[in-house]
Design a protein around this motif. Structure first.
Motif, short mmCIF file in Angstrom:
data_model
loop_
_atom_site.label_atom_id
_atom_site.label_comp_id
_atom_site.label_asym_id
_atom_site.label_seq_id
_atom_site.Cartn_x
_atom_site.Cartn_y
_atom_site.Cartn_z
N SER A 227 -12.25 27.40 31.35
CA SER A 227 -11.94 28.81 31.32
C SER A 227 -12.66 29.44 30.21
O SER A 227 -12.84 29.26 29.22
N GLN A 228 -13.02 30.70 30.90
CA GLN A 228 -13.83 31.58 30.03
C GLN A 228 -13.14 32.74 29.38
O GLN A 228 -13.54 33.45 28.74
N ASN A 229 -11.80 32.49 29.61
CA ASN A 229 -11.00 33.47 28.81
C ASN A 229 -9.61 33.37 28.67
O ASN A 229 -8.91 33.84 27.81
N GLY A 230 -9.27 31.87 29.02
CA GLY A 230 -7.81 31.36 28.56
C GLY A 230 -6.65 32.00 29.33
O GLY A 230 -5.67 32.02 29.06
N GLN A 231 -6.94 32.97 30.56
CA GLN A 231 -6.00 33.60 31.10
C GLN A 231 -5.46 32.91 32.30
O GLN A 231 -6.14 32.24 32.97
N ASP A 232 -4.19 33.17 32.81
CA ASP A 232 -3.88 32.88 34.14
C ASP A 232 -4.59 32.98 35.30
O ASP A 232 -4.97 31.94 36.07
N HIS A 233 -5.62 33.88 35.31
CA HIS A 233 -6.22 34.07 36.49
C HIS A 233 -7.74 33.46 36.13
O HIS A 233 -8.47 33.39 37.22
N SER A 234 -7.73 32.69 35.11
CA SER A 234 -8.88 31.63 35.02
C SER A 234 -8.59 30.38 35.60
O SER A 234 -9.24 29.42 35.38
N ILE A 235 -7.41 30.22 36.12
CA ILE A 235 -6.56 29.12 36.74
C ILE A 235 -5.86 28.38 35.57
O ILE A 235 -5.11 27.28 35.73
N ASP A 236 -6.11 28.60 34.15
CA ASP A 236 -5.57 27.71 33.20
C ASP A 236 -5.08 28.63 32.10
O ASP A 236 -5.87 29.61 31.47
N SER A 237 -3.92 28.81 31.69
CA SER A 237 -3.26 30.12 31.23
C SER A 237 -2.95 29.72 29.70
O SER A 237 -2.32 30.58 29.14
N ARG A 238 -3.69 28.46 29.06
CA ARG A 238 -2.97 28.17 27.91
C ARG A 238 -3.88 28.65 26.91
O ARG A 238 -3.75 28.46 25.53
#
Length: 492
Positions: A227-238
Motif C-alpha cells: 500500500s502506497q497510502n494505507g487507504q481502502d482504495h489501495s486495497i488495504d485500509s489499515r
C-alpha cells in the motif's frame, strides 16, 4: 537478506492458452469482460478455468494476446512540450471519467460490506475456496462494466477512461500473508507468485472495447504491494504505507511493484489506445513510523518514480508515463532533473469544506490550478480525479477552467452506490425508500454475514444493475464540457 535481486523467472516465457470457449479469443466476438456477466460459477468450473496458474508471461504485442477491433488509434499519444499530440498530429485534451469500482471495490461506493478488496478476497477464499473467490470477483467486475456502459460513456463524448487496478489484477500470490499485521520479509519474498494471465484478458478486452468506442485508457496502479497510502482504495485500509518502509519489507514491496509494472509494460506496449501508465495513485509519504500517513509526495516518492520509469522504459519506450503529486505542486521536481521524457504530471483535488457552496468550490479549484501552472514544469498537466461538491453550474465553471488552461481531466467517478450522489455520473440505488416499484441493487453479506456463493453471485450478477440510473443533470454538464472545442479559439 540479500539486497541484490536475481533475474525473476516470473517475467520470462510466453503465455499458455486455456482451451475453453470462454478463453478461445480468436473465435470470440464478444469481449471476455462481458461474457462473465452471463456466466455462472458452475459454467466456469465446467470449462476448467484456472485463474493465475500460468508460470510464464504473456506476449508483449496486442496482436498476439487478444483479438482487436477497428484500428481507430494509429499511433501512440505523445508529449510535445506542454501539449498532448494524437496520431493525427493534433493537440488534444484527455477528457473523461474514472472506472473506479470495476476492479477495486470501495465499500462507500460499491456493492460490498467489506472494508477493502484484500479482506474481501481472503474472506471469500476462506468461505468458498480460492477459485470460487476469483470467479465471484470476476462476476462483479463483468457486471460493473458492460457494453451498455461503454455506449453511455461514448454518448457522453469522452475520449479517455482512467482504469484503477491493483497488484491483485496482475499477481496471484499469498493475499492472506500480505494482510497479516506483521508479515515476515523472508516469507513475503519467497511466496509463490504467478501472473494472472486469464484475468488480464478482461483488462485486454476492456481496452479493446474502449478503442472500438473511440476512447483512450489510462492504466492506473491504484493498489501497490504494501500500500502506497494505507487507504481502502489501495486495497488495504489499515493505514499502513508499507511501500515506503526503510527496511527489508519495504525493499521487497518496492521490487514487487516494479515487477508489476514490468508485466503491465510488456503486455500493453503494443496497445496504442493506452494513453499512458499512471505509476501510483495518491502516493503518500513515509516518515518516522510505517503507520504514519502523511499524504505528501516528496523526494522519497520521486526517487522511486525514477526507478519505475527506468524499469518501464527498458521495456516500453513509447507510452506516456504519468506521475502524481499528493496534493499540490510545490515539491515536484522538474522532469529534466531526472531525465524524464514523454511524461505527464497529474494532480487530484477534492474541496470538502464548502460542500454545496459554489463560491468556495470554484475558488478552491482556481487556486489549485494557479498552484499547478505556477510550477512551470513544461509538461502536460492532468487532473486525474476531482469532484466539485456544488451545483451543476459550478461544475461547468470548473471544467471550463480546465479546458481553458489546457488541463486534461477525468472525473471521479463513473458509478457510485448512492441515492442522488454528487459523485456518480450513474448511481446505484440500494434503497427504494418504501416504494416497491423502484428497482434496487443488493449488497452481498460477505464479511458481516453468511451469504452463500450463489447468493453473492446473484447480487453481483445482473441484480447489481437493477438499481442503476443516470444522474441526468451532471451528465448533461460534463458531456457539454467533454465536447467543448479544443484548442479553444478564445483561449487566453
Amino acid at each position: 537478506m540479500a539486497r541484490l535481486w536475481p533475474q525473476n523467472e516470473r517475467l520470462g516465457g510466453k503465455a499458455t492458452k486455456v482451451f475453453c470457449p470462454l478463453h478461445n479469443l480468436a473465435e470470440m466476438k464478444k469481449p471476455l469482460l462481458f461474457l462473465f456477466a452471463t456466466t455462472s460459477l458452475s459454467s466456469l468450473a465446467a470449462c476448467g478455468v484456472s485463474i493465475g496458474t500460468s508460470s510464464s508471461t504473456s506476449s508483449s504485442s496486442k496482436e498476439e494476446s487478444t483479438s482487436t477491433g477497428p484500428d481507430i488509434v494509429k499511433d501512440y499519444l505523445k508529449v510535445e512540450g506542454e501539449k498532448l499530440i494524437d496520431h493525427e498530429g493534433k493537440e488534444i485534451l484527455l477528457r473523461g471519467t474514472n472506472l473506479g469500482g470495476v476492479f477495486i471495490q470501495e465499500r462507500w461506493m460499491d456493492l460490498t460490506d467489506s472494508p477493502d478488496l484484500l479482506m474481501t478476497m481472503n474472506t471469500l477464499t476462506a468461505k468458498f475456496g480460492r477459485e470460487d473467490a476469483f470467479d465471484l470477483l470476476e462476476t462483479f467486475s463483468a457486471n460493473a462494466l458492460t457494453k451498455e456502459d461503454f455506449k453511455n460513456l461514448k454518448d457522453l463524448g469522452f475520449n479517455c477512461l482512467r482504469l484503477p487496478i491493483s497488484y491483485m489484477d496482475v499477481f496471484d500470490c499469498d493475499y492472506d500473508l500480505l494482510r497479516s499485521d506483521n508479515p515476515d520479509p523472508d516469507q513475503v519474498y519467497s511466496m509463490d507468485m504467478k501472473v494472472r494471465y486469464e484475468h488480464l484478458e478482461m483488462i485486454d478486452n476492456l481496452i479493446n472495447e474502449a478503442e472500438e468506442n473511440g476512447m483512450y485508457v489510462i492504466i492506473d496502479l491504484h493498489g501497490a504491494f504494501g500500500s502506497q497510502n494505507g487507504q481502502d482504495h489501495s486495497i488495504d485500509s489499515r493505514q499502513h504505507d508499507w511501500l515506503w518502509r526503510k527496511d527489508d519489507l519495504g525493499d521487497i514491496f518496492r521490487q514487487f511493484t516494479i515487477e508489476t509494472w514490468e508485466v503491465l509494460a510488456a503486455r500493453y506496449q503494443g496497445y496504442k489506445n493506452v494513453a499512458g501508465y499512471d505509476l501510483l495513485n495518491e502516493p503518500a509519504g513515509y516518515r518516522d513510523h510505517p503507520e504514519c500517513i502523511t499524504y505528501e509526495t516528496g523526494p522519497t516518492q520521486f526517487a522511486y518514480f525514477d526507478e519505475l520509469y527506468k524499469a518501464i522504459r527498458a521495456i516500453d519506450k513509447n507510452h506516456i508515463i504519468i506521475m502524481e503529486s499528493v496534493w499540490t505542486a510545490e515539491n515536484l521536481p522538474k522532469p529534466s532533473d531526472y531525465g524524464w521524457e514523454n511524461v505527464i504530471y497529474e494532480f487530484h483535488h477534492y474541496e470538502n469544506g464548502g460542500v454545496g457552496d459554489d463560491a468556495t468550490q470554484i475558488r478552491s479549484y482556481r487556486n489549485r490550478v494557479e498552484n499547478i501552472l505556477n510550477g512551470k514544469f513544461g509538461v502536460p498537466l492532468y487532473m486525474g480525479e476531482m469532484c466539485p461538491h456544488c451545483s451543476y453550474e459550478g461544475w461547468e465553471t470548473i471544467l471550463d477552467l480546465f479546458n481553458e488552461k489546457g488541463i486534461s481531466w477525468t472525473s471521479w467517478n463513473f458509478k457510485v452506490k448512492r441515492v442522488d450522489s454528487e459523485w456518480g455520473l450513474f448511481n446505484i440505488r440500494i434503497d427504494n425508500e418504501g416504494d416497491p416499484s423502484i428497482p434496487v441493487s443488493e449488497v452481498p453479506h460477505i464479511v458481516r454475514g453468511d451469504d452463500s456463493a450463489l447468493e453473492i453471485e446473484r447480487k453481483w450478477g445482473e441484480a447489481q444493475r437493477k438499481g442503476l440510473y443516470k444522474n441526468e443533470g451532471l451528465c448533461e454538464v460534463i458531456s457539454k464540457m467533454a465536447k467543448q472545442e479544443y484548442p479553444r479559439t478564445n483561449k487566453g
